[in-house]
Every structure is written in structure tokens, then in C-alpha cells.
Design a protein around this motif. Structure first.
Motif, short mmCIF file in Angstrom:
data_model
loop_
_atom_site.label_atom_id
_atom_site.label_comp_id
_atom_site.label_asym_id
_atom_site.label_seq_id
_atom_site.Cartn_x
_atom_site.Cartn_y
_atom_site.Cartn_z
N PRO A 67 0.58 -1.39 0.14
CA PRO A 67 -0.03 -0.10 0.21
C PRO A 67 0.58 1.31 -0.01
N TYR A 68 1.85 1.22 1.02
CA TYR A 68 3.02 2.62 0.75
C TYR A 68 3.74 2.66 -0.86
N LEU A 69 3.30 1.49 -1.11
CA LEU A 69 4.39 1.65 -3.06
C LEU A 69 2.99 1.92 -3.63
N GLN A 70 1.60 1.85 -3.57
CA GLN A 70 0.48 2.23 -4.73
C GLN A 70 0.62 3.45 -3.75
N ALA A 71 0.65 4.22 -2.75
CA ALA A 71 0.49 5.46 -2.63
C ALA A 71 1.81 6.39 -3.07
N LEU A 72 2.92 5.84 -3.44
CA LEU A 72 3.85 6.70 -3.15
C LEU A 72 3.63 7.00 -5.43
N LEU A 73 3.26 5.93 -5.90
CA LEU A 73 2.58 5.86 -7.49
C LEU A 73 1.33 6.75 -7.51
N ALA A 74 0.62 6.36 -6.62
CA ALA A 74 -0.48 7.71 -7.10
C ALA A 74 0.19 8.96 -7.26
N ALA A 75 1.30 9.24 -5.55
CA ALA A 75 1.71 10.43 -5.88
C ALA A 75 2.59 11.17 -7.02
N ALA A 76 3.39 9.90 -7.82
CA ALA A 76 3.92 10.53 -8.28
C ALA A 76 3.25 10.25 -9.40
N LEU A 77 2.27 10.01 -9.99
CA LEU A 77 1.43 10.90 -11.42
C LEU A 77 0.04 11.35 -11.50
N PHE A 78 0.13 12.30 -9.73
CA PHE A 78 -0.65 12.71 -9.31
C PHE A 78 0.34 14.29 -9.83
N GLY A 79 1.79 14.12 -9.24
CA GLY A 79 2.68 14.81 -9.24
C GLY A 79 2.89 15.14 -10.95
N ALA A 80 3.09 14.28 -11.92
CA ALA A 80 2.95 14.62 -13.61
C ALA A 80 2.12 15.09 -13.84
N SER A 81 0.45 15.63 -13.70
CA SER A 81 0.47 16.40 -13.85
C SER A 81 0.24 17.79 -14.00
N ALA A 82 0.88 18.31 -13.21
CA ALA A 82 0.99 19.56 -13.32
C ALA A 82 1.95 20.53 -13.92
N PRO A 83 3.31 19.72 -14.39
CA PRO A 83 4.27 19.93 -15.17
C PRO A 83 3.83 19.54 -16.80
N LEU A 84 3.00 18.79 -17.39
CA LEU A 84 2.54 18.28 -18.02
C LEU A 84 1.67 19.32 -19.12
N SER A 85 0.81 19.89 -17.75
CA SER A 85 -0.33 20.29 -18.10
C SER A 85 0.18 21.62 -18.70
N LYS A 86 1.14 21.78 -18.29
CA LYS A 86 2.30 23.56 -18.54
C LYS A 86 1.91 23.40 -19.78
N LEU A 87 2.15 22.23 -20.90
CA LEU A 87 1.79 21.93 -21.95
C LEU A 87 0.41 22.24 -23.12
N LEU A 88 -0.32 22.56 -22.05
CA LEU A 88 -1.48 22.93 -22.02
C LEU A 88 -2.49 23.77 -22.03
N ILE A 111 4.31 13.63 -1.36
CA ILE A 111 5.84 13.88 -2.23
C ILE A 111 5.51 14.45 -3.51
N ALA A 112 4.61 14.13 -3.69
CA ALA A 112 3.71 14.85 -5.42
C ALA A 112 4.86 15.93 -5.86
N PRO A 113 4.60 16.86 -5.06
CA PRO A 113 5.37 18.04 -5.88
C PRO A 113 7.00 18.17 -6.01
N PHE A 114 7.35 16.86 -5.64
CA PHE A 114 8.85 16.56 -5.83
C PHE A 114 8.49 15.67 -7.27
N ALA A 115 7.64 15.25 -7.18
CA ALA A 115 7.95 13.65 -7.97
C ALA A 115 7.71 15.66 -10.40
N GLY A 116 6.46 16.54 -9.39
CA GLY A 116 6.62 17.05 -10.26
C GLY A 116 7.65 18.48 -10.74
N ALA A 117 8.39 18.35 -10.03
CA ALA A 117 9.86 19.07 -9.91
C ALA A 117 10.94 18.21 -10.77
#
Length: 355
Positions: A8-29, A254-260
Motif C-alpha cells: 500500500p505504501y508503494l501504491q501511495a507513492l505511485l499515486a503521488a508520482a502520477l498526480f505530480g506529473a499532471s502539473a508539469p504536463l498540464s503546462k504544455l496545454l 511527495i507529489a510536488p517532488f515528482a512534478g519538479a
């Protein structure tokens, strides 16, 4: 047992990474898509995409559904989650950002994890020990360090209070979702995505009329919502199922770190000194969470519920036709006898006892 808690901790980490990716990818749009419209398309992509995924999976892999469906008693929690996190919080945030300095807003948005844990502890009586509070503090501190902006304008305003209220509503949303996390996460994500996306779309159409970007931009926005929002929320719910709201939201910090990191890879945005200062703080907080070992003699009251389970986990020893024993997962209404035992555990559906 250790692996059961680690997953479950790995699931939460991956969830954070996917959500963190949405911010920089949204900049493209954002150059082609209005902010409110993008929010609507991301949530609609989340709901529609997961709905299509569920239908295709059901056709391609016909089998007995092992996840429990939503029942009438789950609807208040689902409705509360949609209204608090999908409707009220985004609207309050949008209005609050207009009168709040960017530097202040960035810091205040870190309050969601804290609000989730405080509400989980005070209202929903989730067990939160000193190690979890310490990990939450470090991860929240790392987020604050990461978002510090010494060159930006600072100040507290009614808008700043609005951001705190919005974060509190998202904290309430996380706790409401936790109460239905034992049910099919795909159904929950479909309803939340469609409801939140439709609300944002109505707001956009009321303000801008039927003014849409190119079809390619719409398709990209929907796809990003499906991948970064849809699967992120599914993994978040699966983590909630086993870890509870406080622990899951702390890891999600940790989502902001994935975004960075993704911004660095896509846009060559520099990883400044604050990133390197906050990174070890975030890692220390995550380490505190992963090291938690919570076990004691506890009492289980009689209960009856429906959720995905197996018969070799120490809590499901009932007998019924069609399932003999072992790791065959399935769902149905079943009962738990009153008993008392001791083993390591987290605040899952069977361990919401008082401490």
C-alpha cells in the motif's frame, strides 16, 4: 505481513508520482486551453477513461467480479466526497487564488495533508502514532521548503483563508473516500471524475460560452486526466483501503517532488537549492512512515460487510460454497465473529478500533 504493509505504501507513492506529473504536463496545454476548462477536461478524462477501461476489461477478461460494488449505505460517503472535494473545494480555491499572493498560495496548499490527518484523528478516530505524526511533519515541511518563494509577494488575506478551507474540504474528501475504499475503486473514480468534471464544465460554459480549443488539445487533456488523475486516484483509494487516510495522505505529499523532477526532464527547469534542501527532509519523513510497526492485542467486534477478501489473511475464516481456502480473492456479504488477538496492523477496514 511486512510485504502486505509495504505494497500500500508503494501504491501511495505511485499515486503521488502520477498526480505530480499532471502539473508539469498540464503546462504544455495551458497555452491553448483555459484553466477552468482544463480542470473540467482532466476530471472528465478521469471519469470517462476509467469507465471505458472498466467496460473493455469486462469484455476482454470475463470473470466473476472480485470487487464489491457500491451499496446504498455507501452513497452518503460518495456524495460527500464529490461535493467536498470535487465541487466545493475547487470552486473556493479558484476564487481564493484571485486575491492571494502566489507565494502564500503555494505554501498553504501543503495544508491538505495536515488537514486530512487531523480530521482522520479527531473526527474519524483513526490511530495515528508519534512516528506517523513525525513523518507527516517532515513531509509537510519538505513541501513548504520546496514551494518557498522569497521573491514573490507575501500576505494573508480572505483568499488565504479560502485556500485553507479548500484544503480542509479536500481533507474531508480523503476521509470520506476512505470510508468506501473497500468497495470497487473504479466505480468511485468514475463517479467522482464525471461529477467533478461536469461541474467545472458548467462553470466554464457559464463564464465563456461554447468556446472550445482544437480537438487535439481536448483529446490530450482527456488522456492526461485518464492517466494522471484516473489511475492516481485508483491507487490512492487502494492505499486508503489498507493504510487509512493519515498515512496515505502523508505519503501523497511527495507529489510536488515528482512534478519538479518531470519539469526538469521535460522543460529543463533547474532544480534549485530549495529542492536539494527539501529532498532529504522528504526522504526522512517517508522513511519514518515505512519504519512504522504497529501491533498490540486488540478486540474485534461482530460486524457484517462486503468487500474484496481472501481466506488466508487471518480475518476471513468463514465457510461458503465455491471458495474453499487459500488465496482466491472474491467479494460478498460476510460476517466477522467477535474475537481478540495480537498482530502488526494498520488502520484498514478491520482495524479501526480505539487506542
Amino acid at each position: 505481513m511486512k510485504n502486505k504493509i509495504l505494497i500500500p505504501y508503494l501504491q501511495a507513492l505511485l499515486a503521488a508520482a502520477l498526480f505530480g506529473a499532471s502539473a508539469p504536463l498540464s503546462k504544455l496545454l495551458l497555452g491553448e486551453v483555459d484553466t477552468i476548462l482544463l480542470a473540467a477536461l482532466l476530471y472528465l478524462g478521469c471519469g470517462i477513461g476509467v469507465l471505458i477501461f472498466k467496460l473493455i476489461r469486462g469484455i476482454a477478461i470475463p470473470k466473476q467480479e472480485i470487487e464489491a460494488g457500491l451499496s446504498a449505505k455507501d452513497l452518503p460517503w460518495l456524495l460527500g466526497s464529490i461535493l467536498a472535494g470535487g465541487v466545493a473545494a475547487p470552486i473556493i480555491l479558484m476564487y481564493s487564488l484571485k486575491s492571494t499572493p502566489a507565494a502564500t498560495a503555494s505554501l498553504l496548499l501543503n495544508f491538505e495533508c495536515v488537514a486530512t490527518s487531523i480530521l482522520a484523528f479527531l473526527i474519524f478516530h483513526e490511530a495515528v502514532g508519534s512516528r506517523i505524526w513525525a513523518g507527516l511533519f517532515l513531509i509537510t515541511l519538505s513541501g513548504i521548503l520546496l514551494t518557498l518563494n522569497f521573491s514573490g509577494e507575501w500576505g494573508f488575506s480572505p483568499g488565504a483563508l479560502g485556500i485553507i478551507i479548500a484544503c480542509s474540504l479536500w481533507g474531508l474528501d480523503n476521509n470520506f473516500t476512505r470510508n468506501i475504499s473497500a468497495k470497487d475503486p473504479l466505480l468511485t473514480v468514475i463517479w467522482k471524475g464525471l461529477a467533478a468534471g461536469s461541474t467545472s464544465m458548467v462553470i466554464y460554459l457559464a463564464a465563456a460560452g461554447f468556446k472550445m480549443p482544437q480537438i487535439g488539445m481536448i483529446a490530450c487533456s482527456l488522456t492526461l486526466g485518464f492517466l494522471s488523475y484516473g489511475f492516481s486516484i485508483i491507487l490512492f483509494i487502494l492505499a486508503l483501503r489498507n493504510l487509512g487516510a493519515a498515512r496515505t495522505s502523508a505519503v501523497f505529499g511527495i507529489a510536488p517532488f515528482a512534478g519538479a523532477l518531470i519539469s526538469f526532464a521535460l522543460f529543463n527547469d533547474p532544480l534549485n537549492l530549495l529542492f536539494w534542501v527539501s529532498l532529504p527532509v522528504m526522504l526522512a519523513g517517508t522513511y519514518m512512515l515505512l519504519l512504522e510497526s504497529h501491533g498490540h492485542s486488540h478486540h474485534h467486534k461482530w460486524m457484517s460487510h462486503d468487500h474484496r477478501h481472501r481466506h488466508d489473511d487471518g480475518h476471513h475464516d468463514h465457510q461458503h460454497e465455491g471458495v474453499e481456502t487459500g488465496d482466491l480473492e472474491h467479494s460478498h456479504q460476510h460476517q466477522h465473529s467477535e474475537n481478540e488477538h495480537s498482530h502488526p496492523h494498520t488502520p484498514d477496514d478491520h482495524h479501526r478500533h480505539e487506542h
